[in-house]
Design a protein around this motif. Structure first.
Motif, PDB file in Angstrom:
ATOM      1  N   THR A  69     -39.582 -53.364   9.496  1.00 40.42           N
ATOM      2  CA  THR A  69     -39.560 -54.425  10.444  1.00 40.42           C
ATOM      3  C   THR A  69     -39.781 -55.583   9.798  1.00 40.42           C
ATOM      4  N   CYS A 108     -35.126 -48.159  17.804  1.00 38.83           N
ATOM      5  CA  CYS A 108     -36.456 -48.630  17.853  1.00 38.83           C
ATOM      6  C   CYS A 108     -36.409 -49.955  18.299  1.00 38.83           C
ATOM      7  N   ALA A 110     -38.297 -52.119  16.903  1.00 33.74           N
ATOM      8  CA  ALA A 110     -38.297 -52.831  15.668  1.00 33.74           C
ATOM      9  C   ALA A 110     -36.859 -53.392  15.109  1.00 33.74           C
ATOM     10  N   THR A 111     -36.031 -52.900  15.419  1.00 38.77           N
ATOM     11  CA  THR A 111     -34.518 -53.498  15.159  1.00 38.77           C
ATOM     12  C   THR A 111     -34.169 -54.497  15.704  1.00 38.77           C
ATOM     13  N   VAL A 153     -27.571 -50.104  13.596  1.00 35.90           N
ATOM     14  CA  VAL A 153     -28.389 -48.995  13.184  1.00 35.90           C
ATOM     15  C   VAL A 153     -27.315 -47.529  12.869  1.00 35.90           C
ATOM     16  N   ASP A 185     -29.714 -51.293   9.659  1.00 38.49           N
ATOM     17  CA  ASP A 185     -30.882 -51.114   9.840  1.00 38.49           C
ATOM     18  C   ASP A 185     -30.689 -49.321   9.244  1.00 38.49           C
ATOM     19  N   ALA A 187     -33.185 -47.235   8.890  1.00 37.15           N
ATOM     20  CA  ALA A 187     -34.631 -46.841   8.694  1.00 37.15           C
ATOM     21  C   ALA A 187     -34.348 -45.288   9.030  1.00 37.15           C
ATOM     22  N   HIS A 188     -33.558 -44.683   9.341  1.00 35.02           N
ATOM     23  CA  HIS A 188     -33.218 -43.547   9.642  1.00 35.02           C
ATOM     24  C   HIS A 188     -32.329 -42.870   8.582  1.00 35.02           C
ATOM     25  N   SER A 209     -36.868 -48.144   6.100  1.00 35.36           N
ATOM     26  CA  SER A 209     -38.382 -48.186   6.535  1.00 35.36           C
ATOM     27  C   SER A 209     -38.934 -47.023   5.501  1.00 35.36           C
ATOM     28  N   PHE A 210     -40.113 -47.069   5.254  1.00 37.67           N
ATOM     29  CA  PHE A 210     -41.050 -46.115   4.559  1.00 37.67           C
ATOM     30  C   PHE A 210     -42.005 -45.658   5.149  1.00 37.67           C
ATOM     31  N   LYS A 214     -40.974 -41.178   8.201  1.00 37.74           N
ATOM     32  CA  LYS A 214     -39.579 -41.033   7.484  1.00 37.74           C
ATOM     33  C   LYS A 214     -39.476 -40.099   6.241  1.00 37.74           C
ATOM     34  N   GLY A 221     -44.300 -49.039   4.848  1.00 39.74           N
ATOM     35  CA  GLY A 221     -43.465 -49.821   3.801  1.00 39.74           C
ATOM     36  C   GLY A 221     -42.198 -49.999   4.246  1.00 39.74           C
ATOM     37  N   HIS A 347     -35.929 -42.714  20.649  1.00 41.92           N
ATOM     38  CA  HIS A 347     -36.058 -43.963  21.051  1.00 41.92           C
ATOM     39  C   HIS A 347     -35.538 -44.623  22.416  1.00 41.92           C
TER      40      HIS A 347
HETATM   41  C1  LIG Z   1     -34.483 -47.697  13.644  1.00 42.11           C
HETATM   42  C2  LIG Z   1     -35.673 -48.332  13.291  1.00 42.11           C
HETATM   43  N1  LIG Z   1     -35.624 -49.514  12.710  1.00 42.11           N
HETATM   44  C3  LIG Z   1     -36.852 -50.094  12.269  1.00 42.11           C
HETATM   45  C4  LIG Z   1     -37.851 -49.368  12.028  1.00 42.11           C
HETATM   46  C5  LIG Z   1     -39.275 -50.379  11.763  1.00 42.11           C
HETATM   47  O1  LIG Z   1     -39.657 -49.586  10.541  1.00 42.11           O
HETATM   48  P1  LIG Z   1     -41.260 -49.859  10.216  1.00 42.11           P
HETATM   49  O2  LIG Z   1     -42.111 -48.919  11.228  1.00 42.11           O
HETATM   50  O3  LIG Z   1     -41.264 -49.392   8.683  1.00 42.11           O
HETATM   51  O4  LIG Z   1     -41.438 -51.290  10.450  1.00 42.11           O
HETATM   52  C6  LIG Z   1     -37.900 -48.192  12.519  1.00 42.11           C
HETATM   53  C7  LIG Z   1     -39.152 -47.388  12.668  1.00 42.11           C
HETATM   54  O5  LIG Z   1     -39.909 -46.576  12.471  1.00 42.11           O
HETATM   55  C8  LIG Z   1     -36.537 -47.269  13.221  1.00 42.11           C
HETATM   56  O6  LIG Z   1     -36.702 -46.081  13.694  1.00 42.11           O
END
Ligand SMILES: Cc1ncc(COP(=O)(O)O)c(C=O)c1O
Length: 398
Positions: A69, A108, A110-111, A153, A185, A187-188, A209-210, A214, A221, A347
């Motif tokens: 994030t 998520c 978070a995106t 994403v 993004d 993250a996945h 995203s760590f 993940k 992280g 999500h």
């Molecule tokens: C698609 C996506 N983007 C962003 C994030 C955010 O990552 P974080 O949890 O490391 O902030 C996630 C989450 O876990 C996510 O699944």
């Protein structure tokens, strides 16, 4: 294939879980060493982790941060300044309050919340029902002179067609007077590839995203990749208040001058140690996710009530999750739950939340799949017994 573990050994739950924390055997000892080292803030382990990540991904301009994030928030913030040159495809006008970000609602939160946090406006792009990624056809329709950023994403790790996206943006550039910046993004998508190169290395800003579950975890992280050295250097300053920790005066606590304020987004040595310990584990984990996905791609084909997602030959998903479309989803969910298998949509569509009510728009393709998509266990803990049980349960109907 040598498996890193299975669901019998590594969990207390009798259900086959959808997610699990993947922690290497030596992580505890290495973290204990860091804890006793006298330095647990951002120090030598962060440096070491960043060097390792450069080698892993073949990317030079990367910065660790404390979450995915934060990486996304910083990516947008860095684009506020006008710029030009490498990575900008000409003149970049900079982001102004109220500029529009074209974003996918299927992700998520978070995106998308960093868009709001940066004072920008969201505009939803419909979803491609074949792969759950942003629809590039709808994106093309929605580009306008207010569109400054495309925030996409790679759903479940399945790469967006980045060349097709590039062509759309190249075509639009003369009309817009600038080329919208792309933020991926990822993250996945740890170790996903598109046209034989790792996701994150295609010249855009990219955020990883760590987080705990993940493929590669640091506990928490993240990682920001920038398309040029200037953004990398600014990002490095802004992840820690705008203060230069490499100041040759050697006392970063009493900074000289802060020309541009920044955040407290840096990674610390504890998280970096966890990440370093898990690099090899994560590679083997991705292999197992892929092996399980290959099995499902084969055995679930032509199963009544099941539709598999697209699987193009020019890209390779990390399969953080394995998504299928099913009929009568609640019945499917009940049957799998009764059979000891955890499933989830993972999500929720972001556009349904009242905090973004004003951005709601007609997204017929997302509407057509949102009650069908469901993710089944695919991770490194799913051994042959478990995956056969999952496939047999689905094939027996619900
Ligand atoms: C698609 C996506 N983007 C962003 C994030 C955010 O990552 P974080 O949890 O490391 O902030 C996630 C989450 O876990 C996510 O699944």
């Amino acid at each position: 294939m040598k498996r890193v573990g299975n669901w019998h050994q590594r969990g207390l739950s009798r259900m086959i879980p959808l997610f699990k924390v993947g922690m290497s055997g030596d992580a505890s000892a290495r973290v204990a060493e860091t804890l006793q080292s006298g330095y647990i803030g951002q120090g030598p382990r962060v440096e070491e982790f960043e060097s390792a990540l450069r080698k892993e991904l073949g990317i030079q301009n990367l910065l660790t941060v404390n979450s995915g994030t934060s990486a996304l928030h910083l990516a947008l913030h860095l684009l506020k300044r006008p710029a030009s040159g490498e990575g900008f495809h000409g003149i970049w006008p900079g982001l102004q309050p109220g500029d529009e970000v074209l974003a996918t609602p299927l992700t998520c939160t978070a995106t998308n919340w960093p868009v709001l946090g940066n004072g920008l406006e969201l505009r939803w792009v419909d979803v491609d029902p074949n792969n759950a990624n942003m629809s590039l056809d709808d994106l093309k329709q929605k580009l306008s002179s207010r569109t400054k950023v495309i925030l996409l994403v790679h759903w479940g790790g399945y790469p967006v067609d980045l060349d097709a996206l590039g062509r759309i943006l190249d075509e639009a550039t003369p009309h817009l007077g600038f080329r919208p910046m792309v933020i991926e993004d990822c993250a996945h998508a740890w170790k996903s590839t598109y046209k034989n190169r790792f996701i994150g290395s295609h010249g855009n800003l990219a955020a990883f995203s760590f987080q705990a579950i993940k493929h590669l975890t640091c506990g928490d992280g993240g990682l920001l990749v920038t398309p040029n050295t200037d953004l990398f250097k600014r990002g490095k300053l802004l992840r820690w208040y705008g203060i230069d920790r490499d100041d040759p005066r050697g006392d970063f606590r009493c900074e000289n001058d802060v020309p541009e304020w920044g955040f407290k987004f840096h990674m610390n040595d504890i998280s970096a140690t966890i990440g370093l310990s898990n690099l090899e584990f994560a590679d083997r984990a991705v292999e197992q996710h892929r092996d399980n996905a290959k099995f499902y791609n084969s055995v679930l084909q032509n199963t009544p009530g099941v539709e598999l997602l697209e699987n193009a030959t020019d890209r390779l998903s990390s399969y953080w999750i394995y998504t299928i479309k099913v009929s009568r989803r609640e019945d499917f969910r009940r049957k799998l739950s009764e059979s000891g298998i955890m499933v989830s949509q993972v999500h929720e569509r972001n556009d349904k939340h009242s905090t973004v009510e004003s951005y709601r728009s007609f997204l017929p393709q997302l509407d057509s799949i949102i009650d069908k998509i469901i993710c089944i266990p695919v991770g490194w803990w799913v051994d042959e017994i478990a995956r056969n049980h999952i496939a047999d349960t689905i094939k027996s109907g619900w």
